[in-house]
Enzyme design. Sequence first.
Site, mmCIF file in Angstrom:
data_model
loop_
_atom_site.group_PDB
_atom_site.id
_atom_site.type_symbol
_atom_site.label_atom_id
_atom_site.label_comp_id
_atom_site.label_asym_id
_atom_site.label_seq_id
_atom_site.Cartn_x
_atom_site.Cartn_y
_atom_site.Cartn_z
ATOM 1 N N GLU A 1 0.834 -1.209 0.000
ATOM 2 C CA GLU A 1 0.000 0.000 0.000
ATOM 3 C C GLU A 1 0.867 1.257 0.000
ATOM 4 O O GLU A 1 0.532 2.254 -0.641
ATOM 5 C CB GLU A 1 -0.957 0.002 1.206
ATOM 6 C CG GLU A 1 -2.047 -1.050 1.135
ATOM 7 C CD GLU A 1 -2.923 -0.906 -0.107
ATOM 8 O OE1 GLU A 1 -3.404 0.200 -0.396
ATOM 9 O OE2 GLU A 1 -3.118 -1.924 -0.801
ATOM 10 N N TRP B 1 -16.122 10.588 -13.661
ATOM 11 C CA TRP B 1 -15.294 10.368 -12.468
ATOM 12 C C TRP B 1 -14.811 11.684 -11.857
ATOM 13 O O TRP B 1 -14.561 11.770 -10.653
ATOM 14 C CB TRP B 1 -14.095 9.479 -12.807
ATOM 15 C CG TRP B 1 -13.206 10.011 -13.900
ATOM 16 C CD1 TRP B 1 -13.320 9.750 -15.241
ATOM 17 C CD2 TRP B 1 -12.082 10.895 -13.772
ATOM 18 N NE1 TRP B 1 -12.345 10.418 -15.945
ATOM 19 C CE2 TRP B 1 -11.555 11.124 -15.067
ATOM 20 C CE3 TRP B 1 -11.456 11.505 -12.687
ATOM 21 C CZ2 TRP B 1 -10.450 11.939 -15.311
ATOM 22 C CZ3 TRP B 1 -10.342 12.323 -12.920
ATOM 23 C CH2 TRP B 1 -9.864 12.532 -14.216
ATOM 24 N N ASN C 1 -11.084 2.238 2.600
ATOM 25 C CA ASN C 1 -10.560 2.125 1.229
ATOM 26 C C ASN C 1 -11.402 1.207 0.335
ATOM 27 O O ASN C 1 -11.649 1.530 -0.827
ATOM 28 C CB ASN C 1 -9.108 1.645 1.242
ATOM 29 C CG ASN C 1 -8.491 1.716 -0.143
ATOM 30 O OD1 ASN C 1 -8.479 2.761 -0.773
ATOM 31 N ND2 ASN C 1 -8.023 0.592 -0.659
ATOM 32 N N TRP D 1 -9.770 7.147 -8.294
ATOM 33 C CA TRP D 1 -10.975 7.413 -9.095
ATOM 34 C C TRP D 1 -10.815 6.915 -10.524
ATOM 35 O O TRP D 1 -11.722 6.289 -11.085
ATOM 36 C CB TRP D 1 -11.331 8.904 -9.065
ATOM 37 C CG TRP D 1 -12.225 9.187 -7.908
ATOM 38 C CD1 TRP D 1 -11.862 9.628 -6.669
ATOM 39 C CD2 TRP D 1 -13.637 8.959 -7.850
ATOM 40 N NE1 TRP D 1 -12.964 9.697 -5.845
ATOM 41 C CE2 TRP D 1 -14.069 9.303 -6.543
ATOM 42 C CE3 TRP D 1 -14.589 8.512 -8.766
ATOM 43 C CZ2 TRP D 1 -15.404 9.204 -6.146
ATOM 44 C CZ3 TRP D 1 -15.916 8.412 -8.365
ATOM 45 C CH2 TRP D 1 -16.311 8.758 -7.071
ATOM 46 N N TRP E 1 -20.483 10.336 -20.797
ATOM 47 C CA TRP E 1 -20.950 10.443 -19.408
ATOM 48 C C TRP E 1 -22.335 11.089 -19.374
ATOM 49 O O TRP E 1 -22.638 11.958 -20.173
ATOM 50 C CB TRP E 1 -19.978 11.292 -18.582
ATOM 51 C CG TRP E 1 -18.577 10.775 -18.496
ATOM 52 C CD1 TRP E 1 -17.448 11.339 -19.018
ATOM 53 C CD2 TRP E 1 -18.129 9.584 -17.830
ATOM 54 N NE1 TRP E 1 -16.338 10.580 -18.737
ATOM 55 C CE2 TRP E 1 -16.730 9.492 -18.004
ATOM 56 C CE3 TRP E 1 -18.782 8.575 -17.102
ATOM 57 C CZ2 TRP E 1 -15.963 8.460 -17.475
ATOM 58 C CZ3 TRP E 1 -18.011 7.543 -16.577
ATOM 59 C CH2 TRP E 1 -16.627 7.482 -16.759
ATOM 60 N N TRP F 1 1.841 1.630 -3.540
ATOM 61 C CA TRP F 1 0.756 2.175 -4.373
ATOM 62 C C TRP F 1 0.767 3.700 -4.270
ATOM 63 O O TRP F 1 0.607 4.413 -5.273
ATOM 64 C CB TRP F 1 -0.613 1.654 -3.900
ATOM 65 C CG TRP F 1 -1.110 0.436 -4.609
ATOM 66 C CD1 TRP F 1 -1.188 -0.826 -4.104
ATOM 67 C CD2 TRP F 1 -1.609 0.355 -5.962
ATOM 68 N NE1 TRP F 1 -1.701 -1.679 -5.049
ATOM 69 C CE2 TRP F 1 -1.971 -0.990 -6.194
ATOM 70 C CE3 TRP F 1 -1.778 1.290 -6.990
ATOM 71 C CZ2 TRP F 1 -2.498 -1.418 -7.405
ATOM 72 C CZ3 TRP F 1 -2.312 0.857 -8.208
ATOM 73 C CH2 TRP F 1 -2.664 -0.480 -8.407
#
Length: 480
Positions: free
Chosen positions: A278, A363, A345, A386, A310, A281
């Site tokens: 993590e 998004w 998360n 996102w 969208w 990341w």
Amino acid sequence: MQLIWLRSDLRQHDNTALAAAAARGPTVAVYLLSPQQWQEHDDAPCKVDFWLRNLSELSDSLGKLNIPLLIRTAGHWHQAPAQLLKLCRELKVEAVHVNEEYGIHESRRDAAVAEVLKAEGIEFHSYLDQLLFQPGTVLTRTGTYFQVFSQFRKVCYERLHRSVPALVKTPGKQAAQAFDSDPVPAAIKGFETPSKALIALWPAGEQEARRRLDTFADAQIDYYQSERDFPAKPGTSQLSAYLAAGVISPRQCLHVALQSNQGEFDSGKVGAVTWINELLWREFYKHILVGYPRVSRHRAFRPETEALAWRHAPDELAAWQQARTGLPIIDAAMRQLLETGWMHNRLRMVVAMFLTKNLLIDWREGERFFMRHLIDGDLAANNGGWQWSASTGTDSAPYFRIFNPLSQSEKFDSEGLFIKHWLPELARLNKKEIHNPANLGGLFGVADYPSPIVNLSASRDRALAAFKSLPSRSTGAGDE
């Protein structure tokens, strides 16, 4: 005189720029309040409050080292060069020290400051501090930035096998200065002070950050891999806000994780390995900001997805924002965000996929809303998450992988404990009913809970059709 310009590095320990400045001579610290810039960047009021509270704690700890903390205002970052130059002239500063920040606006701001200071004969030094590896040093064989996390992680592992980034020594006490620290404002106009309950969840200061890290390493890291996906369990470190503000460093986190795992980062205890992943990341998404600057400009990482049709659906967007979608796991997660400034998360992914796939809403709407409410709001991580969920980003979920909120709810909150905590109006339902009260019709106890705003099956088909209609779905993202 040396000047450290503090930004997202609000700590005394393991602070590269602070240590470098103090090693060269008498040091003073400055923090620039930039409310207009913060508003443009959608920084949350609870996040601004958190910064101010941490600044106040840091001012006290620096005061014990006789390092005054000065507060100046540069409403917009383009005012930073003039403000810093003025201060440098007043204090006869020889060099300014900063820890690197990433993102288009941050890089431009620092370049402009460096240029103005150098023209005046004042040195400007920037240091790697909020990352383990310098962006541009973890690259593919062809010399480009990685687009896939697993490949990026492999190179990070190779680097860590050779050497683990060392912690930086904390500066000692210096001779007293002729002036005192400035008072840190308790609030900034335009940013509402959060509730006492929210503030109590996030105590400020390095001591609290370190306490959380040590408690996590001692009691929870071994179970991290198996419990981190269950929002009703205390399975995560709760350190993201402290990392985002730089109250604790990734190096400190890495060292504690390694210590709990006999120095291993890719073998040994699976909990520690997962948690170190993590941290990587977080590293990956910051490298992406540097390597693919378009993501700092509200643009999709995968250019072909800019053609997605969208939906403009303001009522559905508002229902999502206000936690009244009629899907309990979504609404409970959104209430957690609104009331605590934080969201688990796993649920960040669930609510993001619901917005971008089931509602087919851009998004960017979700990214902005999160930034306006998250105490740990961080451009790289928030944008990366996102775009991953929306299948427009790096290493993203395949467009046809769409989390079903009901099955996610049943799997990760099987007893309904998380839902009942945040949606007390559903507390009377049993663990089978609570995930989808719509199945009960208007039975007593759920009359005040809305019906689902969307049909999950039909909306999934709609999302798949929208993605299939894109001209191409290449995996390469190209360059800026």
